[in-house]
Design an enzyme around this catalytic site. Structure first.
Site, PDB file in Angstrom:
ATOM      1  N   ASP A  12     -40.174 -27.514   9.606  1.00 49.46           N
ATOM      2  CA  ASP A  12     -40.975 -27.049   8.629  1.00 49.46           C
ATOM      3  C   ASP A  12     -40.942 -28.111   7.399  1.00 49.46           C
ATOM      4  OD1 ASP A  12     -38.635 -26.817   7.404  1.00 49.46           O
ATOM      5  OD2 ASP A  12     -38.269 -24.616   7.050  1.00 49.46           O
ATOM      6  N   ARG A  23     -40.257 -15.298  -0.318  1.00 50.79           N
ATOM      7  CA  ARG A  23     -39.780 -16.541  -1.085  1.00 50.79           C
ATOM      8  C   ARG A  23     -41.007 -17.031  -1.592  1.00 50.79           C
ATOM      9  NH1 ARG A  23     -36.681 -21.435   1.863  1.00 50.79           N
ATOM     10  NH2 ARG A  23     -38.087 -21.321   3.366  1.00 50.79           N
TER      11      ARG A  23
HETATM   12  C1  LIG Z   1     -35.626 -24.938   6.297  1.00 47.27           C
HETATM   13  C2  LIG Z   1     -36.244 -23.516   6.203  1.00 47.27           C
HETATM   14  O1  LIG Z   1     -36.544 -23.101   5.187  1.00 47.27           O
HETATM   15  S1  LIG Z   1     -36.003 -22.601   7.492  1.00 47.27           S
HETATM   16  C3  LIG Z   1     -36.956 -21.243   7.118  1.00 47.27           C
HETATM   17  C4  LIG Z   1     -38.553 -21.371   6.868  1.00 47.27           C
HETATM   18  N1  LIG Z   1     -38.792 -21.791   8.622  1.00 47.27           N
HETATM   19  C5  LIG Z   1     -39.088 -20.720   9.395  1.00 47.27           C
HETATM   20  O2  LIG Z   1     -39.351 -19.494   8.846  1.00 47.27           O
HETATM   21  C6  LIG Z   1     -39.610 -20.988  10.577  1.00 47.27           C
HETATM   22  C7  LIG Z   1     -39.927 -20.085  11.156  1.00 47.27           C
HETATM   23  N2  LIG Z   1     -39.975 -19.789  12.857  1.00 47.27           N
HETATM   24  C8  LIG Z   1     -41.452 -20.345  13.200  1.00 47.27           C
HETATM   25  O3  LIG Z   1     -42.188 -20.506  12.623  1.00 47.27           O
HETATM   26  C9  LIG Z   1     -41.376 -20.289  14.795  1.00 47.27           C
HETATM   27  O4  LIG Z   1     -40.308 -19.669  15.432  1.00 47.27           O
HETATM   28  C10 LIG Z   1     -41.609 -21.760  15.226  1.00 47.27           C
HETATM   29  C11 LIG Z   1     -42.819 -22.470  14.810  1.00 47.27           C
HETATM   30  C12 LIG Z   1     -40.526 -22.303  14.833  1.00 47.27           C
HETATM   31  C13 LIG Z   1     -41.814 -21.533  16.777  1.00 47.27           C
HETATM   32  O5  LIG Z   1     -43.123 -20.894  17.041  1.00 47.27           O
HETATM   33  P1  LIG Z   1     -43.615 -20.626  18.550  1.00 47.27           P
HETATM   34  O6  LIG Z   1     -43.437 -21.851  19.513  1.00 47.27           O
HETATM   35  O7  LIG Z   1     -44.982 -20.262  18.441  1.00 47.27           O
HETATM   36  O8  LIG Z   1     -42.820 -19.446  18.867  1.00 47.27           O
HETATM   37  P2  LIG Z   1     -42.853 -18.854  20.428  1.00 47.27           P
HETATM   38  O9  LIG Z   1     -44.109 -19.181  21.137  1.00 47.27           O
HETATM   39  O10 LIG Z   1     -41.715 -18.931  21.131  1.00 47.27           O
HETATM   40  O11 LIG Z   1     -43.092 -17.185  20.001  1.00 47.27           O
HETATM   41  C14 LIG Z   1     -42.960 -16.056  20.591  1.00 47.27           C
HETATM   42  C15 LIG Z   1     -43.253 -14.851  19.898  1.00 47.27           C
HETATM   43  O12 LIG Z   1     -42.237 -14.740  18.749  1.00 47.27           O
HETATM   44  C16 LIG Z   1     -42.935 -14.689  17.579  1.00 47.27           C
HETATM   45  N3  LIG Z   1     -42.191 -15.438  16.441  1.00 47.27           N
HETATM   46  C17 LIG Z   1     -41.766 -16.671  16.565  1.00 47.27           C
HETATM   47  N4  LIG Z   1     -40.960 -16.905  15.685  1.00 47.27           N
HETATM   48  C18 LIG Z   1     -40.987 -15.841  14.589  1.00 47.27           C
HETATM   49  C19 LIG Z   1     -40.632 -15.732  13.387  1.00 47.27           C
HETATM   50  N5  LIG Z   1     -39.874 -16.577  12.776  1.00 47.27           N
HETATM   51  N6  LIG Z   1     -41.208 -14.388  12.889  1.00 47.27           N
HETATM   52  C20 LIG Z   1     -41.675 -13.432  13.577  1.00 47.27           C
HETATM   53  N7  LIG Z   1     -42.171 -13.811  14.879  1.00 47.27           N
HETATM   54  C21 LIG Z   1     -42.025 -14.990  15.235  1.00 47.27           C
HETATM   55  C22 LIG Z   1     -44.321 -15.458  17.858  1.00 47.27           C
HETATM   56  O13 LIG Z   1     -45.240 -15.033  17.042  1.00 47.27           O
HETATM   57  C23 LIG Z   1     -44.555 -14.925  19.383  1.00 47.27           C
HETATM   58  O14 LIG Z   1     -45.008 -13.570  19.204  1.00 47.27           O
HETATM   59  P3  LIG Z   1     -45.650 -12.826  20.525  1.00 47.27           P
HETATM   60  O15 LIG Z   1     -45.116 -12.925  21.738  1.00 47.27           O
HETATM   61  O16 LIG Z   1     -45.889 -11.358  20.045  1.00 47.27           O
HETATM   62  O17 LIG Z   1     -47.062 -13.587  20.534  1.00 47.27           O
HETATM   63  O1  LIG Z   2     -34.958 -23.369   2.701  1.00 39.95           O
HETATM   64  C1  LIG Z   2     -33.934 -23.607   3.632  1.00 39.95           C
HETATM   65  C2  LIG Z   2     -33.632 -25.122   3.818  1.00 39.95           C
HETATM   66  O2  LIG Z   2     -32.803 -25.318   4.651  1.00 39.95           O
HETATM   67  O3  LIG Z   2     -34.342 -25.899   3.219  1.00 39.95           O
HETATM   68 MG   LIG Z   3     -35.581 -25.009   1.865  1.00 41.95          MG
END
Ligand SMILES: CC(=O)SCCNC(=O)CCNC(=O)[C@H](O)C(C)(C)COP(=O)(O)OP(=O)(O)OC[C@H]1O[C@@H](n2cnc3c(N)ncnc32)[C@H](O)[C@@H]1OP(=O)(O)O
Ligand SMILES: O=CC(=O)O
Ligand SMILES: [Mg+2]
Length: 593
Positions: free
Chosen positions: A467, A184
């Site tokens: 986010d 994206r």
């Molecule tokens: C509105 C929108 O656009 S939604 C789409 C955009 N938003 C996103 O993509 C959010 C993605 N998610 C994240 O960034 C994270 O999950 C968060 C920030 C919400 C939470 O993060 P944290 O609290 O650090 O998660 P946590 O400590 O439980 O992570 C555990 C493990 O999972 C991994 N992990 C967590 N989320 C993700 C993810 N989305 N992708 C890959 N790995 C992940 C961490 O890197 C960690 O790895 P490790 O155990 O190997 O060290």
């Molecule tokens: O990108 C996704 C959203 O919910 O915003």
């Molecule tokens: Mg969005």
């Protein structure tokens, strides 16, 4: 004078400093620092490709952004979004998009996350069908994040990506079977200030798309079965924006000899104006379409932004604006009907809950909410959905497996029963406003901006994923309530919101944040700066278009010309900042708490 050859040095993590060089096309200047591996992204050929896209599409991008302003002025004057009568032939015609490639026929669970190295590996290994690697809502586009993101994606596509966690003595590498990669790029509004083309900052999304496509298109032809690469396209407001993306894809395919229609893209319907344009958007992209997605968080943000001039449309507390609200339900149903009629995927969105490690009961409650959300989506007819965390994949997969027996529901759930009107799509959300809602928005907004300024674009706050899109809701809701003196009708004694009340809330919530994160972290962080920025945005006479425009200005780090020939990893004095930053800094000096 424009350089066509620039000599510089960059860091190499393993071998210390080494000499390297960038060969720049005429008219191009790299204004960001150079660290290990960036030269393999910023190759002359890749820069030529990106420059061609920029020069070809720059004026159309400006025109589109001007059109957004004109449209907003009409909404501000009282108009409401509606279907375009001139486009009835497209809406009622019986055309379909070109087929969905086999590689992405089944997208029942998609994990999303920033293009950070460890997360890329974890996401690809997570068991999800798709990984959407994000330069957008979940990435703070600091120059290093962007450059490293491209390195990470190239290594991921080539399946060579590894990452060593030295502290935990753990090596991360890819499993044999991994998720299919989607990327994206940023929205049209954001610049890439570290790349100047003909004296202007480049368009962020054209650089994101351009570098990724240039460096990886061949692998998609040779080792990925011929289809792809795949993209998600964010924050569009009108089909003319989709038409520009389609032209970008056509031009990119032609330039690099990639078969027409290999690129496929899913458009996020995450602005209110765009929901009235879904057929038109699919039509513009019909040879490159991989459906639409319900970007629910930006959609809520956009509802407020679109109606910023309408005091009769104040939102209730953010937590009450869920998928059960009539306008949200209507949008998802119309999206499913539209996509399935046109033969493409109708993707669901993101539940904000994430696993809660230290409280089993709270965790079970959060998981129950995710399960319910996914069940709603699959039974409504969605073909797949998003998950924010690897810990959610099996739960979400189970819900889809139990309720979707084929690879998707494009043929089986046409949703011809759905009949959605313009009024349904803009119905006012119901609920109450509370002081706690104002406080929570403020606490979340400040902490999110602080994280973003420090380079992190998605964070866990109060057990939810935050986010750029979710933080935007906090910002614009506060703005709307302050601007129109909203009455907090959920309180036992109704309270009117004004700047004075908000100033008190900001300072009290800032103190609370300090208590929560600890004084040491608070002092080291940028919380006060974030609070000032957030407060300025919430109290601005005219609503800022995006929170991240202001924030980006504060993280642009331009290397002065004279120092480009030396290694430079530090921060730069004020006089070296991009003019964009200086303007914002001046504005911030005027914020009154
Ligand atoms: C509105 C929108 O656009 S939604 C789409 C955009 N938003 C996103 O993509 C959010 C993605 N998610 C994240 O960034 C994270 O999950 C968060 C920030 C919400 C939470 O993060 P944290 O609290 O650090 O998660 P946590 O400590 O439980 O992570 C555990 C493990 O999972 C991994 N992990 C967590 N989320 C993700 C993810 N989305 N992708 C890959 N790995 C992940 C961490 O890197 C960690 O790895 P490790 O155990 O190997 O060290
Ligand atoms: O990108 C996704 C959203 O919910 O915003
Ligand atoms: Mg969005």
């Amino acid at each position: 004078m424009m350089n066509d050859h620039m000599e510089t040095y960059h860091e190499d993590e393993d071998k210390g400093m080494r000499k390297g060089s960038l060969h720049l096309p005429e008219g191009v200047r790299i204004r960001g620092r150079l660290a290990a591996g960036y030269d393999r992204i910023l190759t002359r050929e890749a820069l030529e490709f990106v420059t061609d896209l920029e020069r070809t599409f720059r004026s159309r991008v400006k025109w589109m952004l001007d059109f957004r302003k004109e449209q907003q002025a009409r909404f501000d004057a009282g108009e409401v979004p509606a279907f375009d009568p001139a486009m009835v032939a497209i809406r009622e015609g019986s055309w379909v998009c070109d087929g969905v490639p086999l590689a992405i026929a089944d997208r029942r669970v998609e994990i999303t996350g920033p293009v950070e190295r460890k997360m890329v590996i974890n996401a690809l290994n997570s068991g999800a069908k798709v990984f959407m690697a994000d330069f957008e809502d979940s990435l703070a586009p600091h120059w290093d994040n962007v450059m490293r993101g491209h390195i990470n994606l190239r290594d991921a596509v080539n399946k060579t990506i590894e990452w060593e966690d030295k502290a935990r003595n753990k090596l991360y590498k890819l499993n044999k079977n991994t998720a299919v990669l989607f990327v994206r790029p940023r929205g049209w509004h954001l610049k890439e200030a570290h790349i100047e083309i003909d004296g202007e900052p480049a368009t962020g999304c054209l650089t994101d798309f351009g570098f990724y496509f240039f460096h990886n298109h061949e692998a998609f032809r040779t080792t990925h079965g011929g289809a792809g690469p795949f993209f998600y396209l964010p924050k569009m407001q009108h089909s003319r924006e989709a038409a520009v993306w389609n032209s970008v894809f056509d031009r990119a395919e032609r330039a690099l000899g990639v078969p027409h229609g290999s690129i496929k893209a899913t458009v996020l319907i995450e602005t209110l104006p765009a929901v009235f344009q879904m057929n038109e958007i699919l039509y513009e992209l019909r040879s490159h379409s991989a459906g639409l997605n319900c970007g629910r968080w930006d959609y809520i943000f956009s509802y407020v932004k679109t109606f910023q001039g309408h005091p009769d449309r104040l939102l209730p507390d953010r937590v009450q604006v869920g998928m059960g609200q009539h306008f949200m339900k209507s949008y998802t149903e119309l999206l499913i009907q539209t996509c399935h009629r046109r033969g493409v995927h109708a993707m669901g969105g993101m539940a904000a809950q994430i696993p809660i490690r230290d409280n089993a009961a709270a965790n079970e409650a959060a998981m129950a909410l995710v399960r319910a959300d996914k069940l709603r989506e699959v039974t409504a007819g969605h073909d797949g959905t998003w998950a924010a965390h690897p810990g959610l994949i099996s739960l979400v997969m189970d819900v889809f497996n139990a309720n979707m027996t084929k690879e998707n529901q494009i043929e089986s759930r046409k949703r011809e029963d759905v009949s959605i009107t313009e009024a349904d799509l803009i119905e006012k959300p119901r609920g109450v406003r509370t002081l706690d809602g104002l406080r929570l928005n403020t606490r979340v907004g400040i902490q999110y901006v602080e994280a973003w300024l420090n380079g992190t674009g998605s964070v866990p706050l109060y057990n939810l994923m935050e986010d750029a899109a979710t933080a935007e809701i906090s910002r614009v809701q506060n703005w709307q309530w302050i601007r129109y003196g909203a009455v907090l009708d959920g309180e036992s004694v109704p309270i009117k919101v004004d700047k004075e009340l908000f100033a008190r809330v900001v300072s009290e919530e800032l103190a609370r944040v300090e208590g929560e994160v600890g004084t040491e972290r608070f002092k080291k962080g940028r919380f006060v700066e974030a609070a000032r920025m957030f407060a300025r945005q919430c109290t601005a006479a005219k609503l800022d278009d995006f929170l991240t425009l202001d924030a980006y200005s504060r993280v642009v780090s331009i290397v002065p010309e004279a120092r480009l020939s030396r290694l430079n990893g530090g921060t730069f004095p004020q006089h070296c900042l991009h003019p964009m930053i200086q303007t914002i800094s001046t504005m911030l000096a005027d914020v009154q708490f």
